[in-house]
Design a protein around this motif. Structure first.
Motif, PDB file in Angstrom:
ATOM      1  N   PRO A 124      36.935  30.938 -28.376  1.00  0.00           N
ATOM      2  CA  PRO A 124      36.069  30.135 -27.523  1.00  0.00           C
ATOM      3  C   PRO A 124      35.305  30.944 -26.480  1.00  0.00           C
ATOM      4  CG  PRO A 124      38.312  30.033 -26.721  1.00  0.00           C
ATOM      5  CD  PRO A 124      38.345  30.918 -27.925  1.00  0.00           C
ATOM      6  N   ALA A 125      35.226  32.254 -26.644  1.00  0.00           N
ATOM      7  CA  ALA A 125      34.543  33.075 -25.650  1.00  0.00           C
ATOM      8  C   ALA A 125      33.041  32.796 -25.661  1.00  0.00           C
ATOM      9  CB  ALA A 125      34.804  34.547 -25.923  1.00  0.00           C
ATOM     10  N   VAL A 126      32.417  33.065 -24.514  1.00  0.00           N
ATOM     11  CA  VAL A 126      30.973  32.878 -24.391  1.00  0.00           C
ATOM     12  C   VAL A 126      30.309  34.243 -24.572  1.00  0.00           C
ATOM     13  CG1 VAL A 126      29.123  32.134 -22.853  1.00  0.00           C
ATOM     14  CG2 VAL A 126      31.372  31.016 -22.753  1.00  0.00           C
ATOM     15  N   PRO A 127      29.349  34.351 -25.495  1.00  0.00           N
ATOM     16  CA  PRO A 127      28.671  35.644 -25.694  1.00  0.00           C
ATOM     17  C   PRO A 127      27.994  36.116 -24.410  1.00  0.00           C
ATOM     18  CG  PRO A 127      28.185  34.146 -27.494  1.00  0.00           C
ATOM     19  CD  PRO A 127      28.890  33.342 -26.446  1.00  0.00           C
ATOM     20  N   SER A 128      27.742  37.420 -24.355  1.00  0.00           N
ATOM     21  CA  SER A 128      27.330  38.021 -23.085  1.00  0.00           C
ATOM     22  C   SER A 128      25.862  37.869 -22.741  1.00  0.00           C
ATOM     23  CB  SER A 128      27.679  39.506 -23.100  1.00  0.00           C
ATOM     24  OG  SER A 128      27.030  40.145 -24.172  1.00  0.00           O
TER      25      SER A 128
END
Lengths: 755, 284
Positions: free
Chosen positions: A112-116
């Motif tokens: 569920p990480a948010v891209p940078s």
């Protein structure tokens, strides 16, 4: 006449020109001064702008982590850790264990990480219009990335580290353009109505500071000058673990050749840090602790007596020596400078941090229980026979027990045995003996919590009342000494009466035990006692001292629901099997009652050197005080393969690299992952549980965000994304602790970096 | 002789009148230009060092060390920290920061400095005392943690006594006042939030920013007044009160300048007032 008139005219011209020159000089001076003042003002403005940009960028990065937490529910092995944007291969140690993520173009980081949101401009390889770039050495000025040359003090990182890419920031926030484009609406179109106009950029890398040893707490002074053999009290003080201060930092491999930190070098650092505690002689940098047994230090980190502490190590000891106090690293820069001043190995900095935080709250849960703190093991000091009246209220609150004095027997006829002084299980409130373990939602007492841990229930439980009370009594008998006894019968065995029967602990030395197996004899009276203490058990290790960590609960006899004949090898609480139902105990009890504390390590750290330091010097056998030696090291040159350290981290099936731990209950699985690398007995295997249970945590993401922000713009003639004009720059190291289970930011420390 | 007739009286009078008019016109222009230039110069002379003061403060605050067991001396601080009290008139503060400082003869300089700001004889002074590593010397104190305080270890950082580590950083600044901005949004003269039950500084955990107000007067205008008059003026400029809304203190100071006596108007009109807020990154 004509000549005179010509001279006069010439003089007039000279005078006029002089005035013109004077006025011009005045105007130029004024304009020059104004211009210089304007430039200074502009510089100050850009500094302020880049500072604002950096702080905003940090907020964005932190918000992304918080969003990852919110999205990543329920908590599983797959999302207990922040996602990495270069996922390591299962079962292998990544080249840069500390690196979690960096701003990178085409970011394919997993959910569920948010891209940078980074654009295709590299902070190192794509210089700006004025030639500025961020060198790799500068990106590693914190030394959290392994150095390419371990023989010098330079910070050039290994080749596996690619510099982060820039995230462009427009008036609307982070933007992801692929080209300059053409006005209107281009990123270099400064017209007021253009929201796409780029005003700055930032790049960042995030490191797992929680996976490092917090050098504000970790490490202990070694006897100096080193004696031929380490004093036994030092062996046991360190070997029983229970605090990250007892991590043996000499276990950590610093170079490929296998060099490790020297004991004298570490001792000097600890003597600087805990100056008022260890009261050293000498002068910095050659400080030598005054007490070679290091007793003052162990008293500080373990408490006096060593029954538990309430010290979160967020503040100093408050003691003075020579008008000076203990020290703390105020930021990472200070840590680096100390290593330089003491000629310590810079390579060690990749394993050390200065910031760690954890709410001392369980992660394991079952049923409807809501626990907001772990049970303080030190409470067991109050559960002694015939307690003082002042203790009865707290004993009932913490254990649900009430003491009942014994009564003498009668010679008869009829003969009646003596009744020993004993406990009655009445629950945390009330006076009536219980026939079950009562249900609870919050704040359970000792037996409720024990039952909850082993049987997974927080509702009324009559099925396990005997076993739970018996195991609890055995724990009390392990914890107390072999002297405290019931004044009526002399028995040292803990006896608990409940509505329906008796539950007995186990002492290998009980004067009240009848012949033929007294330890020692004689039986204390002609009339015997009822109930009778259980028999002596061979091969049963008795601690008769306070527990240092929940892992030591593994020494306690674990009776079965239907006791049979005395087992040849007594079964104890099991922390050595991956599927043990006793494992949650490791997560629910603590030696340290501080609600917020520093000095715990991420159990899922990929830094095997950190695990090695925690394991090394741990006692594997209580009676012989044998310790884990080089076997714990991550130093392949000196350590056997497989090593327990590698097992914990890299076991391809149950190591943390493959299956990250969700809570301390998973330590039992990690014990199993080490196999027989420490020893084949349960006690030896559970060394890992004893070493890790108090000093590890999984619930907090402790991160260090290294961020560089540049204010500036794209000029009208810019043709590529690299043509950025830098006007101001700011760099921060943000140390932050976020609770993985609640999303709460527990603490943060912003470190401005000036280079 | 026939072609060499003289100017008539009227011609002379007209030309003289034109000349006078031109002289007067250029004179006024020159005076105005001079006044504007002088005013601009005074403004630059004041703005420039004040800007440097603010930049220095920004760097000091950015690298400020904050821990519950680390002392901060300032307005409203109380035991176990150094006692700051209400600080009527000019304020001062002292804290630890990871900025360079002047080190004593010690051979083991550490990376932390003790920073202090104060007004002394109507000028702003800054101390950056470089601290040695702990255990270096019995005389050169390192960073000390509570219960040791800044005031008990370096008294000059908290009072007006002399210390060679002080340097003149704001020669034009004669009034120095600040207040705290708390996490709750409240502006305060004590560095903690009583609304949350806090009673001590505790590493400035409640403070999100420090807002600093300065009054400065350029060196030429200072010649028009005396130190005592300037001091009296500084005292007439109010202290910050939590009841004030943002910007109101400077309005009050402006009113005090308008009604001030004893100082020439030319000097009063040259006094410039500044306010800047410095974020401190508090605990969450």
């Amino acid at each position: 006449m004509t000549k005179i008139r010509r001279d006069t005219a010439g003089a007039a011209i000279v005078i006029v020109l002089a005035f013109v020159v004077l006025l011009a000089a005045m105007v130029i001076a004024y304009l020059s001064r104004s211009s210089s003042a304007r430039q200074i003002a502009h510089g100050a403005f850009n500094n302020a702008k880049s500072d604002e940009l950096a702080r905003s960028a940090l907020d964005i990065v932190v918000a992304d982590f918080k969003e990852e937490i919110v999205t990543g529910t329920p908590v599983t092995s797959a999302n207990i850790l922040p996602q990495r944007n270069s996922m390591p291969v299962a079962g292998t140690i990544p080249a840069i264990p500390n690196l979690i993520r960096r701003s990178v173009r085409s970011d394919s980081i997993g959910a569920p990480a948010v891209p940078s949101r980074a654009s295709a401009i590299n902070s190192c390889n794509d210089p700006s219009s004025d030639g500025r770039f961020v060198s790799l050495a500068r990106w590693n000025s914190h030394y959290l990335i392994p150095k390419t040359n371990t023989g010098d003090d330079k910070s050039d990182p290994i080749a596996a580290f690619p510099a982060p890419d820039w995230v462009l920031v427009s008036r609307n926030g982070p933007t992801l353009p692929t080209e300059i484009s053409t006005p209107p609406g281009a990123i270099n179109d400064s017209s007021n109505t253009n929201p796409n106009y780029v005003i700055g950029r930032y790049a960042y890398a995030v490191y797992d500071e929680g996976g490092l040893l917090d050098f504000n707490v970790a490490g202990y002074p070694y006897p100096s000058p080193s004696p031929v053999s380490t004093p036994l009290n030092l062996v046991t003080a360190v070997g029983r673990k229970g605090s990250i201060a007892l991590a043996d930092l000499t276990a950590m491999k610093l170079t490929a050749a296998g060099t490790t930190a020297s004991q004298p070098s570490l001792t000097k650092m600890i003597a600087w840090r805990n100056y008022a505690t260890v009261q050293p002689s000498g002068v910095f940098p050659n400080l030598i602790p005054s007490d070679q047994t290091e007793a003052p230090y162990f008293n500080y980190v373990l408490g006096t007596p060593a029954t538990g502490i309430s010290e979160g190590f967020l503040t100093g000891a408050g003691t003075l020596f020579n008008g000076r106090t203990n020290q703390a690293f105020l930021n990472r820069r200070q840590l680096i400078e100390l290593f330089r001043s003491l000629n310590g190995s810079i390579n060690m900095l990749q394993y050390l941090g200065t910031f760690s935080r954890e709410r001392n709250v369980p992660t394991w849960s079952s049923g409807t229980a809501v626990l907001n703190q772990c049970f303080y093991i030190g409470n067991l000091t109050t559960a002694v026979p015939n307690p003082a009246p002042a203790q009865t209220a707290s004993i009932q609150r913490n254990f649900g027990l009430r003491w009942v004095a014994g009564s003498p027997g009668s010679a008869g006829p009829p003969v009646t045995p003596a009744t020993p002084g004993h406990w009655q299980y009445v629950g945390s409130s009330g006076t009536i003996m219980r026939d079950r373990i009562p249900g609870f939602t919050t704040s359970p007492e000792f037996f409720q919590l024990l039952n909850y841990a082993m049987n997974g229930t927080n509702v009324d439980d009559s099925a396990h009342v005997f076993t739970t009370l018996s195991i609890g009594a055995a724990l009390i008998d392990q914890y107390d000494d072999a002297v405290l006894a019931d004044p009526q019968t002399g028995t040292t065995t803990t006896m608990i009466e409940y509505n329906g029967g008796w539950a007995l602990g186990l002492e290998n030395v009980d004067p009240a035990r009848p012949s033929p197996s007294p330890q020692p004899s004689p039986f204390p009276g002609p009339f015997g006692i009822s109930p009778t203490p259980p028999p002596y058990l061979a091969n049963y290790a008795m601690l008769n001292r306070p527990f240092r960590n929940a892992g030591e609960f593994g020494y306690a006899f674990r009776t079965s629901a239907n006791p049979t004949a005395t087992p040849a090898s007594p079964r104890t609480i099991d922390f050595a099997n991956a599927t043990s139902t006793d494992a949650p105990i490791l997560d629910l009890f603590t030696y340290n009652s501080a609600s917020l504390r520093a000095g715990t390590v991420n159990l899922n750290t990929q830094n095997i050197a950190v695990i090695a330091a925690i394991l090394r010097s741990a006692i594997t056998n209580e009676s012989t005080s044998t310790v884990v030696g080089l076997a714990a090291s991550n130093n392949a040159a000196a350590s056997p393969i497989p090593s327990p350290t590698l097992g914990v981290v890299t076991d391809p099936v149950i190591g943390t690299m493959t299956r990250p731990a969700i809570g301390r209950q998973d330590i039992a699985r990690l014990v199993a992952a080490t196999g027989n690398t420490i020893g084949s007995t349960e006690e030896a295997k559970e060394t890992v549980a004893r070493a890790l249970s108090e000093v590890s945590q999984t619930r907090t993401w402790v991160l260090m965000i290294d961020l560089i922000a540049q204010s500036g713009r794209y000029p009208p003639n810019a043709t590529t994304l690299a043509n950025f004009v830098v006007e101001g720059e700011r760099r921060y190291w943000l140390h932050i602790a976020i609770d993985r289970f609640t999303g709460e930011v527990i603490d943060r420390q912003l470190e401005a970096v000036y280079e | 002789m026939k072609g060499r007739t003289a100017f008539t009286l009227v011609e002379l009078l007209v030309s003289v009148a034109v000349l006078v008019a031109l002289v007067l016109l250029f004179g006024r222009l020159f005076v105005s230009a001079t006044a504007i230039t002088a005013s601009g110069n005074k403004r630059i002379e004041t703005d420039r060092p004040v800007r440097l003061v603010f930049e220095r403060l920004a760097a000091d605050f950015a690298q400020m060390a904050k821990r519950p067991d680390l002392d901060f001396f300032g307005k409203g601080t109380a035991a176990p920290n150094s006692i700051g009290g209400a600080m009527p008139g000019n304020d001062r503060f002292a804290f630890y920061s990871a900025v360079p400082g002047y080190h004593a003869s010690s051979s083991s300089p550490g990376p932390i400095s003790l920073i202090a700001y104060r007004i002394n004889t109507n000028t702003l002074e800054r101390m950056a005392k470089g601290l040695s590593w702990n255990g270096t010397s019995s005389t050169d104190a390192p960073v000390v943690f509570l219960p040791l305080t800044i005031s008990s270890t370096w008294a000059s950082a908290t009072n007006s006594s002399a210390d060679s580590d002080y340097e003149l950083i704001g020669p034009h600044v004669f009034r120095f006042e600040y207040h705290y901005v708390l996490k709750s949004g409240v502006v305060a003269t004590i560095p903690w939030d009583t609304g949350t039950g806090h009673v001590t500084t505790d590493g400035l955990q409640d403070v999100v920013a420090i807002s600093i107000c300065l009054a400065a007067l350029d060196s030429k205008s200072r010649l028009l007044t005396s130190d005592s008059d300037l001091n009296a003026l500084a005292l007439a400029m109010n202290d910050f009160s939590p009841s004030l809304s943002p910007g109101e203190l400077l309005n009050q100071w402006q009113s005090a300048l308008s009604s001030a006596t004893g100082i020439p108007r030319r000097a009063l009109s040259a006094i410039r007032l500044y306010e800047r807020t410095f974020a401190l990154s508090p605990k969450p």
